[in-house]
Design an enzyme around this catalytic site. Structure first.
Site, PDB file in Angstrom:
ATOM      1  CG  ASP A   1      -1.742   1.222   1.406  1.00 17.71           C
ATOM      2  OD1 ASP A   1      -1.665   2.120   0.530  1.00 17.71           O
ATOM      3  OD2 ASP A   1      -2.475   1.313   2.404  1.00 17.71           O
ATOM      4  CE  LYS A  14      -1.515   7.073  -3.540  1.00 10.43           C
ATOM      5  NZ  LYS A  14      -2.119   6.191  -2.519  1.00 10.43           N
ATOM      6  CD  GLU A  35      -4.854   3.538  -2.506  1.00 12.28           C
ATOM      7  OE1 GLU A  35      -5.645   4.424  -2.135  1.00 12.28           O
ATOM      8  OE2 GLU A  35      -3.676   3.777  -2.832  1.00 12.28           O
ATOM      9  CG  ASP A  62      -9.502   4.372   0.553  1.00  9.90           C
ATOM     10  OD1 ASP A  62      -8.959   5.034   1.465  1.00  9.90           O
ATOM     11  OD2 ASP A  62      -8.863   3.637  -0.217  1.00  9.90           O
TER      12      ASP A  62
END
Lengths: 180, 622
Positions: free
Chosen positions: B25, B87, B184, B206
């Site tokens: 992850d 990211k 994800e 999420d």
């Protein structure tokens, strides 16, 4: 056992072991889809040879396309009419009954008004009304094709459904614009 | 040299060894790595027993790199060279990044993806992310005691093609074989679904450090079918921190901040946010480098107030995903909460209010994505156990289309289409005698090309001169199970063809990657050669195993002659594998593949027949 031609080129109905009809048992379709996809999906062939992997991808693509087409009653009707030699000619034939057009215009105005007033509830009301109309038309389409075999009228109805489904998309876009 | 072992034709090969595979992850704030051990998905801790790795990379003047807690500790000392939340920059140009003016980095002007000037040189987000992935890989290999076969790396479901490609490039740079990029929320659904034997419609909400995803899934008899997905790839906990940070500056009326003070206040803002998940109010007291004092109290009510619009930004995509799936909240059986940011009480309340039910918090929201990814990695690596008969069907998050006249977009594949998928559409020429056509591939939901992201542009030449509108150009989009797109254009009357593997405009070119890899191997001598040879040998072994297992199951589909042909090609490959000539191995692999093509097609047909056997007879007689 009944044998049927389950090759890559089979029509969508045959592929899922279903009769060529507009009325369709959603659960049978779902189950067939999952059963076949559980065998052909690339993930199930992750360690197979390259040839296997390529075939798995082609099959999974084919099954997905067939499933998407049959799942939606509008697309299913259009596809079935083509199979039966009665292509609804969505692109070229745009003739619609006046009554239908007037109703569509009313709905469109309601959407416009609700959108400019940023009224989410009003958009939801129009959406539900349209969904109900579409649902009733789906039922009519099944009886026109399967029972009455009136394929010309069915082709007209499929063209109208394309209009309605497009309007539904526009309502969804408006809802997105309003809630964002 | 050791003698080669050749299995008797038709006999099964030695039982598969357990292949080392992990799920990673790669988060905005923290990263994790997990694996399946004795049938259980577990997160791998570092030597100090810590599961998380802060996604922070610090560069030093001597070129050394520090990743994780050590780097995190340096961020207020050396903010310019300590990269957090990288990211957010993946596959992004300068104009794409929110609040870029408040970030302490030196951005370098480039056409494509942003780059950062550090004390150790200019770094792309791909290289910085690769440092995090390398650390994860080292942790995994140390803990599992061997080299990894491959990894499943998770990405936000709402990541576009450029962001996905950048992630894959980073993994390549870190020397990781990517088994799959996995969304994800889907990873979380796998972990939750398998853990709870869940059936029915579930929503996965999420909210991570920098990204927000909402996915609606149908779980049925071991099939995880994503029905719709939506989100915002630039919305996360960082934005809540930023609101608190702005509130502090506004309330404390500070003088213009130094980089160090700004970083310090941002860290305090984040700590305050985290504490508010347990307390009704928190004190914020800081002594700045400038000598100023900040002494404030942030209450839950105030925090709720300043972050209200951010919470609202999660609700709109959620409603949209439900509409796309053709569902209402009443259809949803449960809402699985994922990501550290879902701990915020206002998020919990908003979700409960929308779905009219309490969200499910029974899995650790920070670990669940890595755990699900590990399960998928285990499966794709070929460690399938008896009870592992589940399948994942995912979708593309954004529509794919082409530019037509007037800068308009013609959608070819709509968002939320199940992958793999292929669609073809016909286009025609605009001018008399037109012999070439420029094809621009775009991704996004808007009607104008300028509002969508351009993925690639290529040209189809050699169209025979005809009057405008007479040529028939068939453009085919194919999206594979990884969500990656390839496009083919074909002129129908002449069969003239142009093909392209879509490399997003913001991705790195193969040359750039090769250069970076070369740099990282510069001390390694003939390592690259050894590595390539070993990869070929592993591939060859894989092909032989696959062929043997196919023969074991379905040898009856082959004639004696066909069988002899395959056996011969297999023996040849086994010999080639023992040598050091990589070209010979490749050649022998090619021959074996060609010999098994028809066999594979027959096996697949038979498999589809079997899938439906016994269930359709009644329906056919309708």
């Amino acid at each position: 056992m009944t044998t049927f031609d389950l090759n890559f080129a089979a029509d969508h109905f045959t592929l899922f072991g279903l009769a060529q009809a507009q009325a369709l048992d959603q659960e049978s379709l779902d189950n067939s889809f999952r059963a076949i996809q559980s065998r052909v999906h690339p993930d199930k062939h992750a360690h197979a040879s390259e040839a296997d992997q390529r075939l798995a991808m082609q099959w999974a693509t084919r099954i997905n396309e067939a499933y998407q087409t049959l799942k939606s009653p509008g697309r299913r009707g259009r596809y079935l009419l083509q199979l039966l030699g009665h292509d609804p000619q969505i692109e070229s034939n745009t003739a619609m009954p006046a009554e239908f057009l007037i109703n569509q215009m009313e709905l469109r105005e309601a959407v416009e008004d609700a959108r400019s007033a940023a009224n989410e509830d009003a958009l939801d009301v129009v959406r539900v009304r349209l969904l109900n109309e579409i649902k009733a038309d789906y039922e009519r389409l099944a009886s026109l094709i399967d029972v009455d075999r009136d394929l010309d009228t069915a082709a007209n109805l499929v063209r109208q459904l394309m209009f309605q489904e497009k309007l539904l998309n526009e309502i969804d876009d408006a809802l997105e614009a309003v809630t964002a | 040299m050791a003698l080669l072992q050749i299995a008797e034709p038709g006999a099964s090969a030695a039982p598969h060894e357990h292949r080392l595979a992990v799920g990673i992850d790669l988060g905005t704030t923290n990263s994790l790595v997990a694996t399946v051990r004795s049938g259980m998905s577990v997160v791998l801790n570092d030597v100090q027993g810590r599961p998380l790795l802060p996604s922070v990379v610090a560069y030093a003047a001597d070129g050394s790199v520090e990743v994780g807690y050590g780097a995190e500790a340096r961020q207020s000392v050396d903010p310019k060279n300590t990269i957090v939340s990288v990211k957010r920059f993946m596959g992004r140009g300068r104009h794409d990044i929110a609040h870029i003016e408040t970030l302490p980095y030196d951005f370098v002007d480039t056409n494509g993806m942003v780059k950062l000037k550090t004390i150790a040189g200019i770094k792309s987000p791909v290289e910085i992310s690769a440092e995090i992935l390398k650390t994860m890989r080292n942790r995994a290999e140390a803990s599992l005691g061997g080299e990894l076969t491959g990894a499943v790396i998770t990405v936000p479901a709402y990541f576009d093609d450029a962001q996905r490609q950048a992630t894959k490039d980073a993994a390549r740079l870190a020397g990781i074989n990517v088994l799959r990029l996995l969304n994800e929320p889907t990873a979380a659904a796998i972990a939750y679904g398998l853990d709870n034997s869940a059936e029915g419609i579930y929503a996965v909400f999420d909210l991570g450090g920098g990204t927000f995803d909402i996915s609606i899934l149908r779980l049925s008899k071991g099939v995880f079918e994503v029905m719709a997905t939506g989100g915002d790839s630039a919305l996360g906990g960082d934005d809540f921190d930023h609101r608190v940070f702005c509130w502090i500056i506004e309330q404390a009326k500070t003088a213009p901040l130094s980089l160090q003070d700004a970083r310090l206040l941002q860290t305090r803002a984040r700590e305050a946010k985290e504490q508010l998940s347990q307390h009704g109010q928190v004190p914020i007291t800081v002594k700045l480098g400038s000598g100023e004092y900040v002494d404030l109290t942030l209450t839950t009510e105030m925090f709720k107030d300043i972050s209200r619009t951010l919470v609202q930004k999660t609700i709109a995509p959620t409603k949209k995903a439900l509409r796309d799936a053709g569902l209402t909240v009443a259809d949803v059986r449960g809402v699985v909460m994922v990501g550290g940011s879902t701990r915020m009480p206002q998020i919990q309340h908003a979700v409960a209010e929308l779905f009219k039910q309490e969200p499910l918090n029974n899995l650790d929201p920070e670990k669940v994505v890595a755990l699900g990814a590990a399960t998928q990695a285990n499966l794709l690596a070929g460690n399938r156990a008896a009870g592992d008969d589940w399948l994942l069907l995912d979708v593309i998050p954004l529509s794919l289309g082409l530019e037509t006249m007037g800068g308009l977009v013609e959608k070819v594949i709509p968002r939320n289409s199940t992958i793999p998928i292929a669609r073809a559409q016909e286009f025609t020429t605009f001018k008399d005698g037109q012999t070439a056509m420029s094809i621009q591939v775009v991704q996004g939901e808007r009607e104008l090309v300028s509002d969508c992201r351009s993925l690639a542009r290529f040209e189809l030449r050699g169209i025979p001169p005809m009057v405008a509108g007479a040529a028939r150009i068939r453009v085919t989009f194919q999206v594979d199970a990884d969500g990656l797109l390839s496009v083919t254009a074909r002129e129908q009357t002449t069969g003239h063809e142009a093909r392209i593997e879509v490399k997003p405009s913001y991705g790195l070119s193969d040359d750039e990657i090769a250069g970076m890899l070369r740099d990282s191997f510069s001390h390694a001598g003939d390592d690259a050669f050894r590595r390539a040879l070993r990869e070929a040998q592993v591939e060859a072994q894989r092909l032989i195993e696959a062929t043997q297992s196919a023969l074991q199951d379905d040898a009856d589909l082959l004639s004696t002659l066909e069988r002899a042909h395959i056996d011969e090609a297999m023996t040849r490959l086994q010999h080639a594998m023992g040598g050091e000539d990589r070209r010979l191995i490749d050649q022998a692999m090619h021959t074996l593949s060609a010999a098994t093509n028809e066999f594979a097609a027959r096996r697949m047909n038979q498999s589809v027949q079997r899938a439906l056997a016994g269930r359709n007879v009644n329906q056919l007689s309708l």
